[in-house]
Write a protein that holds these residues in place. Structure first.
Motif, short mmCIF file in Angstrom:
data_model
loop_
_atom_site.label_atom_id
_atom_site.label_comp_id
_atom_site.label_asym_id
_atom_site.label_seq_id
_atom_site.Cartn_x
_atom_site.Cartn_y
_atom_site.Cartn_z
N ILE A 32 -28.06 -11.61 -5.51
CA ILE A 32 -26.89 -11.98 -4.73
C ILE A 32 -27.27 -13.22 -3.94
O ILE A 32 -28.21 -13.19 -3.14
CB ILE A 32 -26.45 -10.84 -3.79
N TRP A 125 -22.09 -0.39 -7.39
CA TRP A 125 -20.82 -0.60 -6.67
C TRP A 125 -20.73 0.33 -5.46
O TRP A 125 -20.31 -0.09 -4.38
CB TRP A 125 -19.63 -0.36 -7.60
N TRP A 127 -23.20 1.60 -3.76
CA TRP A 127 -24.12 1.10 -2.74
C TRP A 127 -23.51 -0.08 -2.00
O TRP A 127 -23.56 -0.16 -0.77
CB TRP A 127 -25.45 0.68 -3.40
N GLU A 128 -22.91 -1.01 -2.74
CA GLU A 128 -22.29 -2.17 -2.11
C GLU A 128 -21.13 -1.76 -1.20
O GLU A 128 -20.94 -2.33 -0.12
CB GLU A 128 -21.79 -3.16 -3.17
N TYR A 129 -20.35 -0.77 -1.63
CA TYR A 129 -19.21 -0.31 -0.83
C TYR A 129 -19.70 0.27 0.50
O TYR A 129 -19.19 -0.08 1.57
CB TYR A 129 -18.41 0.74 -1.60
N TYR A 131 -22.56 -0.18 1.95
CA TYR A 131 -23.25 -1.23 2.69
C TYR A 131 -22.26 -2.14 3.41
O TYR A 131 -22.50 -2.57 4.55
CB TYR A 131 -24.10 -2.03 1.70
N GLY A 132 -21.13 -2.42 2.80
CA GLY A 132 -20.16 -3.33 3.37
C GLY A 132 -19.09 -2.70 4.25
O GLY A 132 -18.40 -3.41 4.98
N GLN A 149 -18.25 -5.96 1.82
CA GLN A 149 -18.77 -5.52 0.53
C GLN A 149 -19.02 -6.71 -0.39
O GLN A 149 -18.10 -7.46 -0.70
CB GLN A 149 -17.79 -4.55 -0.14
N PRO A 150 -20.26 -6.90 -0.83
CA PRO A 150 -20.53 -8.00 -1.76
C PRO A 150 -19.83 -7.75 -3.10
O PRO A 150 -19.50 -6.61 -3.44
CB PRO A 150 -22.06 -7.97 -1.94
N LEU A 152 -19.35 -7.05 -7.01
CA LEU A 152 -20.17 -6.44 -8.05
C LEU A 152 -20.64 -7.50 -9.04
O LEU A 152 -21.80 -7.53 -9.45
CB LEU A 152 -19.37 -5.36 -8.80
N SER A 165 -22.70 -12.76 -6.94
CA SER A 165 -23.46 -11.64 -7.49
C SER A 165 -23.55 -11.81 -9.01
O SER A 165 -22.51 -11.80 -9.70
CB SER A 165 -22.78 -10.31 -7.13
#
Length: 197
Positions: A32, A125, A127-129, A131-132, A149-150, A152, A165
């Protein structure tokens, strides 16, 4: 058809898939990239099968201000499990290429690899959700309704940062292995069973 023996080119291609998966153990899978005016050189977060790398500490420092959790390799069970899963698929590929050598086992290998790929992306996804979206309510900077959220895959604007990403070397190798296994199955399927040796 299912018990048809694999022809030599298919077996060699499957063996090469096993070798490619062993290489994946030592190269980054995903990255990322973050671009912002105050960081003209950019920041990067790289994900290897067993660790996080890149500008992790700088990114953690920035994320602290907006309430995002800091990133640490030991907080993710995926970095413990993933190397073993990759080795499993590498060994399975070698077994199909040089021991099992039938279409049934090749299709089993491809099916399991496909399920793993879909599961891995869904987990990424998730994890990103988390995390964000799970932000510290006492963060120094709070923007009502904003989540971080970064993406995917691809680009997303997060405040004054642009986040890209994309797969890294290992990710591209994973995609190549999946495509090669599918190509091997299609090629083998087109061969007359009586010619499969």
């Amino acid at each position: 058809m299912k018990s048809q023996k694999l022809i030599r080119p298919v077996r060699l291609l499957t063996g090469l898939c096993g070798m490619a998966l062993l290489i994946v153990l030592f190269v980054p899978l995903w990255q990322i990239e973050l671009d912002a005016p105050q960081y003209p050189e950019g920041l990067v977060l790289q994900m290897y099968p067993h660790k996080l790398s890149g500008n992790v500490e700088i990114i953690n420092g920035l994320n602290h201000y907006i309430g995002m959790r800091t990133l640490h390799t030991e907080d993710f069970i995926e970095f413990t499990l993933l190397p073993y899963i990759i080795v499993f698929f590498a060994l399975f590929s070698f077994a199909v290429a040089f021991l099992l050598m039938t279409y049934r086992w090749l299709s089993t290998l491809f099916s399991l690899f496909l399920v793993f790929g879909i599961t891995a992306m869904a987990d990424f996804w998730r994890w990103e959700y988390e995390y964000g979206h799970r932000l510290d309510p006492d963060a120094a900077i709070k923007v009502p309704g904003m989540s971080y959220q970064p993406p995917l895959l691809g680009y997303k604007q997060l405040l004054n940062f642009g986040a890209y990403s994309i797969p890294d070397t290992g990710g591209w190798l994973f995609l190549a292995v999946g495509a090669a296994l599918l190509a091997a199955m299609i090629f083998q399927y087109r061969i007359n069973p009586k010619k499969g040796t």
